[in-house]
Each structure stands twice: as C-alpha cells, then as structure tokens.
Design a protein around this motif. Structure first.
Motif, PDB file in Angstrom:
ATOM      1  N   UNK A 261      64.545  82.939  23.470  1.00 25.28           N
ATOM      2  CA  UNK A 261      64.917  82.050  22.365  1.00 25.28           C
ATOM      3  C   UNK A 261      66.412  81.791  22.347  1.00 25.28           C
ATOM      4  N   UNK A 262      67.171  82.827  22.701  1.00 25.56           N
ATOM      5  CA  UNK A 262      68.623  82.697  22.619  1.00 25.56           C
ATOM      6  C   UNK A 262      69.207  81.901  23.779  1.00 25.56           C
TER       7      UNK A 262
ATOM      8  N   UNK B  95      71.358  93.046  17.019  1.00 24.39           N
ATOM      9  CA  UNK B  95      71.312  93.690  15.711  1.00 24.39           C
ATOM     10  C   UNK B  95      69.959  93.396  15.086  1.00 24.39           C
ATOM     11  N   UNK B  96      69.675  94.099  14.011  1.00 27.33           N
ATOM     12  CA  UNK B  96      68.382  93.864  13.348  1.00 27.33           C
ATOM     13  C   UNK B  96      68.285  92.431  12.855  1.00 27.33           C
ATOM     14  N   UNK B  97      69.410  91.897  12.379  1.00 27.66           N
ATOM     15  CA  UNK B  97      69.388  90.520  11.877  1.00 27.66           C
ATOM     16  C   UNK B  97      69.145  89.547  13.021  1.00 27.66           C
ATOM     17  N   UNK B  98      69.747  89.825  14.180  1.00 26.43           N
ATOM     18  CA  UNK B  98      69.545  88.925  15.321  1.00 26.43           C
ATOM     19  C   UNK B  98      68.079  88.930  15.730  1.00 26.43           C
ATOM     20  N   UNK B  99      67.454  90.111  15.692  1.00 24.76           N
ATOM     21  CA  UNK B  99      66.049  90.195  16.106  1.00 24.76           C
ATOM     22  C   UNK B  99      65.109  89.568  15.080  1.00 24.76           C
TER      23      UNK B  99
ATOM     24  N   UNK C 135      63.205  87.630  22.442  1.00 20.40           N
ATOM     25  CA  UNK C 135      64.502  87.172  21.921  1.00 20.40           C
ATOM     26  C   UNK C 135      65.394  86.510  22.988  1.00 20.40           C
TER      27      UNK C 135
ATOM     28  N   UNK D 266      60.956  85.580  12.027  1.00 22.94           N
ATOM     29  CA  UNK D 266      61.027  84.538  10.992  1.00 22.94           C
ATOM     30  C   UNK D 266      60.720  83.136  11.511  1.00 22.94           C
ATOM     31  N   UNK D 267      60.669  82.955  12.827  1.00 23.01           N
ATOM     32  CA  UNK D 267      60.468  81.590  13.365  1.00 23.01           C
ATOM     33  C   UNK D 267      59.138  81.017  12.921  1.00 23.01           C
ATOM     34  N   UNK D 268      59.141  79.725  12.607  1.00 25.67           N
ATOM     35  CA  UNK D 268      57.891  79.104  12.154  1.00 25.67           C
ATOM     36  C   UNK D 268      56.930  78.868  13.317  1.00 25.67           C
ATOM     37  N   UNK D 269      57.453  78.569  14.488  1.00 26.20           N
ATOM     38  CA  UNK D 269      56.545  78.399  15.626  1.00 26.20           C
ATOM     39  C   UNK D 269      57.100  79.099  16.863  1.00 26.20           C
TER      40      UNK D 269
ATOM     41  N   UNK E 255      65.225  86.822  13.939  1.00 28.63           N
ATOM     42  CA  UNK E 255      64.977  85.424  14.316  1.00 28.63           C
ATOM     43  C   UNK E 255      63.551  85.254  14.841  1.00 28.63           C
TER      44      UNK E 255
END
Lengths: 352, 471
Positions: free
Chosen positions: B191-192, B47-51, B188, B56-59, B53
C-alpha cells in the motif's frame, strides 16, 4: 624457514585472540542489552501500573486524577502520554478524544509536540504530527498541511495520517489539491479522502471540471467517496479517449450506482477493444435489472477473456431472475464458461 | 622426511582456514550492522498508527492465502484456523490438497463442513490436474482444491495461484502458523509503495510453543536440543543475511513458509518451477531477474518481525534430509542463474549477494570440511602438533559463536521472544554448543548435498510431523 613457520604460528595465535575478542564482545553485548531492556521494561511496567488507574479516573472526568497527571515528572511524561494517546488509534470516540486532549494540554505536551515539529530528526516530526492528528488539535491543521511538503517521505506520510485523523473541514481543499501529488503515498492519500466522506465529493467534481488531465485520479477517488451526485460526471468520463479513465470511471459507477443513461453507456462499454474497460463495464452493471438486454449482453461475455468473463458472471449473479435464467442457460456447457455459470448458481443457492 | 616438508603447507592451510572463519564472521557481523539499520528504520516507520492504514482502508486489496498440503492431517486444522483468524478481512484461504494419501481432506471436510462445489478459474500456470474443488459451509472464505499429486510443492502452489482471486497471493506451508497480524503487516509495503512486488517475513520455530485455536499463546524454547540449535540457526539466517539483503533491495530468498507476492508478477515469471529443488529461492531470484531486466522500479522487502511459525524437524534423519535438500536447491539455483553472478546488470544482487551466496554459502562447507580433514589428518600423523589443531578448532568455534550471539542480539532487538527467567543462560549454552558439533555436522550435510547435486541423487525426504502443542 624456521622463522617463517614461527611467523605463521604467531599469526595463528593473533587470529585466535581476535576470535576470542569477537566472541566475548558479542556475548557481553547480548547480556548487557538484555539486562538494560529488562530494567527499562520493569521501570515502564511500574509506571504503567501506577498511572493506569489514574488515567482511567481522569478519562472518567475526575479532576483530582487530572491534576495528578498534570504534574507528572518529566522523566515519566512520555510513557504516560503514550498510555493516553496510543488507544486513540483504535478508539476514535469523540468524547474520549476530547478528554484526552484536555488532559494532554494540562500536561503541557502540546508545546512539546510543537517543538518536535521543528526537530531535525524526521521520526520526531512524524511522531508529533501523528499525535496532533490523533488528538484532533485543529489549531495545528495549517502545520499538518505544511508538513505535506516536508523533505522526508515518512513525515509526509505521517502528515496524511494526521489529516485523516483530524477530520478538519478546513483541510478538505488541501487534501483534494494533493490528489495528484506523486510524492505522497497513494493509499494514504485515498485514506485521507475517504475519512473526509462525501463532503469532499463537491470539491472533486468542481476541480475535475477544469482539470481534464487528471480525470483518472478523480475517478479513482470517486470510487471511494462518490455518490449519485457524481454519476453525470462519471457518465461523461466513460467516453474519455483514455482507456484507463474509462475503466476507472466504470469502476466508480459500480460504486455510485447506475441510471438509464449510465447503464446504456456501460452496455456500450462491453464493446470496447480494451479488456479492462469491458471488465469494468461489466462490473458497473452489477445489480442492474431495469433494462432488458443487460443480462443478454453480459452473457455474451462469459466467453470473453478471463477478467471480463468473471466480472460478467458476478454481475449476472446479482441481476435477479434475468441473471439467474441466463446463468442457467449456460450451466449445461462443459467448458470454462459453463463451470463459471455453475459456480455462480451454486454460490447463489449455497452461500446466500 | 615427508613430514617436515609437508609442515609449512599444512600450516598455511591452517592459516587460510582461520582467515576464512574470521572473514566469514566479520562479514556476518557487518551484515548485522546493515540489518540493525534496516530494523531501526522499520521500527520507526511501522508504528501502530502507520499499520492502522491497512485495517481502516475501505477497500483493501484481496489477498489469497495459498497453502499446499500433502499428508498434513495432524496440523492442517490448526493451521487453517490460524489463517481464518487473521486480522485482515479481505482474504480468501486456498488450501491445495496435493494428492495426500492420509486423511488431510477428510479432516478438513469434517472440521469446516466442506462440500463439493463448481469452481472456474483460468490456468495461466501449469499444474497437475485438479480432481475437484470444495467450499466450506461454515467459512465462506475457505476454498479447498483437491488435485493429483504433482510430485512437488511448486506444482501445488501453482494450482493454488491459478485458483486464487486476489491481486496478492500469500504462499505458506500448510503447517505454518500465522501471527494474527501477519497479513496486515505484510500488505502494508504494497500500500505504501506501489512498486512493491514481494514481501517476506521472518519465520519462527514453533517447537515448544503453545498454540490454541490457531494462535500462538505461549512462546518458549523447546525441550529438544536439536530444535534449540535450529532456533539460533534460523536467527542467524533470517536476521543477518536476509535483513542485510533487504536493506539494499537485494533479497534473493523469500521463504516458502511465508511469502506475499503480486499475483501478476508471479504469473509473469511463470510461477514456481516444479523442477526446482529450492523452489522458494528459485522464484525469488527469477523475480529479481525479471524486474531488473525490465529496468522498472521495484521493491522486494522483508519484515523482520516473526510473521509465521513452523515446525522444525526434531529427529536427525529428517533434519539431514532437509539440509541436504536445501544444499542441492542452492546449487541448482546458483547454476541456473550463473549468468547473474558478478554481472553488474543485476546490481547489488549480481555483484554482491549472489557471489556471497556462491562462495560463502555454496563453497563454504566444502572448504570447511576439507580443512578440518586435512588439519586433523596432519595432527594424527604428526605433521603439525595438536596445539595448532586445537587453535584452529577454537577459532572455528569462537567465530561461529560470535556471529550467533550477534544474531541472538538482533532477535532480542526485533522480537523479544525468549525473555523468560533462565532463557538467557539457556540461549548462551545453545549458542556455544551449536558451534561445537552441530554447525560442523551441518557443514558435513552441506558436503553430502553438494555431492548429491553433482551425482544427481537424493530425494525430497520425509519429515516426521507431530500435532502442535496445546491443540
């Protein structure tokens, strides 16, 4: 003989009809699916066209528009909700969130989300969690925390996303406690931690005092949200017997910054037998200019294995005149460390 | 006397051929079902919210985009602009000029203000000597490696991987146009799930599309029928077989036009093999082999969305060269990894995917062309009547048409790419016509490629490039 050939012929005919059926079915499926999609897309477009100005007015505080949204027919409610909520993924303006929450509450969508939380379909539970998080409905924080134990991994991921978005101080402790929960996605766990900012640092440090086994995870977390407060603990952890803890602690120290004591430990860390520890110790000395021999010690590691040499060179690049002089000394070499030194010097002059 | 005696044998061959087409199409449609399940799951998860991530990740992990370029002066600037316009900030672009004889380096130098710069890097992978490195004064993330021609794309990619600083390397072709969110989508899965070692993506055909400032601004069907045929062919290849493989963690081909890999795994398997003809399939199979032999959890996944676009050949000669080369590459990979075929140690890859590739993809053209030739000769000499011949040809066309329609349906479900008024009618025509000659021609090229594999002949071939439309 003849009847056998006739059988073969009939079999061939049968295969022809099977092929005709497959081709016609596949073509019809394509045409029907396209047509259905086109109709649904046209309907959605009409609804969006109709409600877009209403939503804009409602978000601007127009009570009349909000009343129109509140009585949206059930067949259109989910599309309108999606128009309201989806922009919150990128726009986390607190005022917009509050306005949207108020509208969504008037549309009676929160009870629907609560129902979805109980659904047997995992994607509905995940959707409900994400919506509650994006709208920052803090009364639902316990439900979000409970969802971290959901049987489905995707729901647990959605719960972490929701806790990241909700930014509820009441959830801090639950997020820290879950730091070692391997059933949760590490990247999402860290994202939730980072969203809590430095408030979470205190919890991390308190827990780390009593939980030596999981120091690695605490060090990794402090690399993202640690501050000067964490320096003393990290300085202690760099002396942990486990190399991975040492490396993670040096990496976190690079984030929080050094003092005299931790800098001395980082210089000592350059003598480690483990390349990753030496690399991270070199990385921790990034920008350290106070004590004299750091640059000299880092220069010795330009000849080290590649991961250490690169970190040492990058740290020297940030060490002001001392680092510059050290790099210049090595720049005349014709081997790989010489090229590395020249690269660092070039970057200082050309890119900075 | 001979003719009546041969009739049963030819009819049986006729029947076997028909059976082959039906089994092939049913297996492809079954793959379509697995692919649908994979796509549906992908859509529910991504989903857009899942992507968000990734953004928005700091590093986020540093990704090195490695693009080998050999005589790409017409498209290189546009491609690099697309790479620089990615929505993923933590990336560096490594262009490897593989001894181009045209103005590729000059075009890059002028467009991005390149200057010679010292660059140090370890060389865990073997590659032809590097002549120099260039950095851009306008785009700090851009790095150009100028090297001697290594006579293969693999050699250039290896040089790029050596110079890359990222933990992840995205290997693309220099003429690949990336979608703006291609990297954030492809990163993604890493990361997941920390066991992810590689991610592939669907490749779209850029012919006929408008590209501005490195972005795809208008997607439409090309005017050339040859390119249109390749569009439905790509749909079949990417959206049925590869997605079905992805649903069982059994991907054996990550296209050279778009593949994101963990750099340490790439180095552990020795990078791309310069002697491999199908270097992309070869490296994917080696990664599968490496991970399965280690017996550690791993995941190779595939994003059904079009993450990148590439030019398809629009002249018959280039296409023939490309298809013969692909066939030679396929045979070489199958021969090199023959120990994996039907070997339970390699799980689904050994027991289902590679046998399918070997017998359906590898032997298919041989069987198909032989059948056409024998049955046609039998009809000419009166061994069987023309009606039987017609029935067989109709079965071949109808089975191919059914499979291609399923692929178009999949493409619609995943991407909604060609949805203009008139596109449906055109696509129906393309699907039917593709199976009335083009597919058979492909089978012929497959046969030629097989012959070249056996005789050790055939080269890389030359593809005529043209600038992207709208540039």
């Amino acid at each position: 003989m003849m009847s056998g050939l006739a059988d073969l012929d009939r079999l061939l005919q049968l295969m022809l009809w099977i092929s005709v059926a497959m081709a016609v079915l596949a073509m019809c499926a394509t045409v029907v699916e396209r047509s259905a999609f086109a109709l649904l897309a046209a309907r959605r477009h009409r609804i969006e066209h109709h409600y877009e100005p209403v939503i804009r007015r409602a978000l601007a505080g127009d009570d009349g528009a909000e009343r129109v949204l509140a009585v949206t027919p059930p067949t259109r409610r989910l599309i309108v909700a999606s128009m309201l909520i989806t922009p919150l993924i990128d726009d986390r303006d607190p005022q917009r969130i509050a306005r949207t929450r108020s509208i969504v509450e008037r549309m009676l969508l929160v009870p629907l989300a609560e129902r979805y939380l109980q659904s047997w379909r995992w994607w509905r539970r995940a959707l409900a969690l994400r919506v509650l998080g994006l709208l920052q409905i803090r009364e639902q924080t316990p439900a979000l925390i409970a969802a971290l134990d959901d049987a489905d991994a995707d729901v647990r991921a959605a719960a972490l996303d929701a806790l990241t978005d909700i930014r509820d101080p009441a959830a801090l402790q639950s997020i820290v406690v879950r730091l070692h929960d391997s059933s949760l996605q590490p990247a999402r766990r860290l994202a939730a931690l980072t969203a809590c900012g430095q408030d979470i640092e205190r919890f991390l440090l308190e827990l780390a005092c009593v939980d030596r086994v999981n120091r690695l995870n605490y060090a990794r977390a402090l690399r993202l949200c640690g501050s000067e407060r964490a320096r003393a603990a990290l300085s202690e952890w760099v002396q942990d017997p486990r190399p991975e803890v040492q490396a993670a602690s040096f990496e976190a120290l690079a984030h929080v910054g050094l003092d005299e004591t931790s800098a001395a430990l980082a210089i000592d860390g350059l003598n480690s037998d483990v390349p990753m520890v030496r690399a991270m110790a070199a990385h921790a000395l990034h920008g350290w200019t106070t004590s004299g021999d750091a640059a000299v010690r880092l220069a010795e590691h330009l000849d080290d294995v590649w991961i250490v040499a690169v970190r040492a060179a990058h740290s020297l690049q940030t060490m002001g005149p001392q680092g510059l002089a050290t790099l210049q000394q090595h720049a005349s070499r014709t081997d790989l460390p010489g090229v590395l030194a020249r690269q660092m010097l070039w970057e200082i002059t050309a890119l900075c | 006397m001979l003719i009546p005696a041969a009739r049963p044998a030819v009819l049986i061959l006729d029947l076997l051929m028909a059976l082959y087409f039906i089994v092939w199409s049913v297996s492809q449609i079954a793959m379509g079902l697995f692919a649908v399940a994979h796509v549906r799951l992908h859509q529910l998860r991504n989903t857009r919210r899942a992507r968000a991530l990734v953004v928005r990740m700091t590093s986020p992990p540093l990704v090195s985009v490695v693009a080998p370029a050999y005589n790409e002066q017409l498209t290189i600037e546009e491609s690099v602009r697309a790479m620089l316009a990615l929505d993923y900030e933590s990336s560096e672009i490594v262009i490897v000029n593989d001894g181009s004889t045209d103005d590729t380096l000059a075009v890059l130098t002028a467009a991005f203000r390149l200057v010679p710069a010292p660059l140090a890097f370890a060389q865990p992978l073997r590659a032809a000597p590097v002549r120099g490195a260039y950095r851009s004064m306008s785009e700090p993330a851009l790095l150009v490696i100028d090297k001697e021609n290594g006579r293969s794309k693999a050699d250039a990619v290896n040089a790029g991987i050596n110079a890359a600083s990222g933990a992840l390397v995205l290997v693309i072709d220099a003429d690949t146009i990336l979608e703006r969110d291609a990297l954030s989508r492809a990163v993604l899965p890493f990361l997941e799930d920390s066991t992810t070692v590689a991610v592939g993506g669907t490749i779209g055909i850029a012919n006929g599309c408008r590209i501005q400032a490195g972005r795809m601004t208008d997607i439409s069907l090309p005017k050339s029928w040859l390119a249109r045929f390749q569009i439905v062919e790509y749909m079949r290849g990417f959206l049925l077989f590869r997605l079905a493989c992805a649903s069982g963690n059994a991907v054996v081909l990550i296209s050279g036009a778009f593949g994101l890999f963990r750099r340490d795994v790439m180095i552990a398997v020795g990078g791309y093999d310069p002697t491999a003809i199908g270097e992309d399939m070869d490296v994917t199979v080696r990664i599968q082999r490496y991970c399965r032999e280690l017996r550690r959890p791993f995941r190779i996944t595939f994003d059904p969305n079009p993450l990148a676009w590439t030019q398809a050949p629009e002249d018959w000669r280039s296409l023939e060269g490309q298809r013969c080369r692909w066939r030679r590459g396929l045979h070489q990979v199958l021969w090199r990894h023959r120990g994996m075929i039907a070997n339970p140690r390699f799980g689904l890859v050994g027991l289902a995917v590679l046998p399918h590739v070997a017998f359906i993809e590898g032997m298919g053209p041989l069987f198909e062309m032989m059948g056409y030739a024998v049955v046609t000769a039998a009809a000419v000499f009166g061994v069987v009547d023309w009606r039987s011949w017609g029935v067989l040809m109709a079965i071949a066309v109808l089975c191919g048409t059914a499979v291609t329609f399923v692929a178009v349906l999949m493409s619609d479900v995943v991407t909604r790419k060609y949805m203009r008024r008139g596109d449906l009618a055109l696509l129906i025509a393309v699907v039917i016509l593709e199976n009335c000659g083009y597919r058979q021609l492909n089978a012929w090229w497959g046969l030629v490629g097989t012959f070249q594999s056996l005789t050790g002949k055939g080269g890389w071939g030359v593809m005529k490039r043209k600038a992207f439309e709208g540039t």
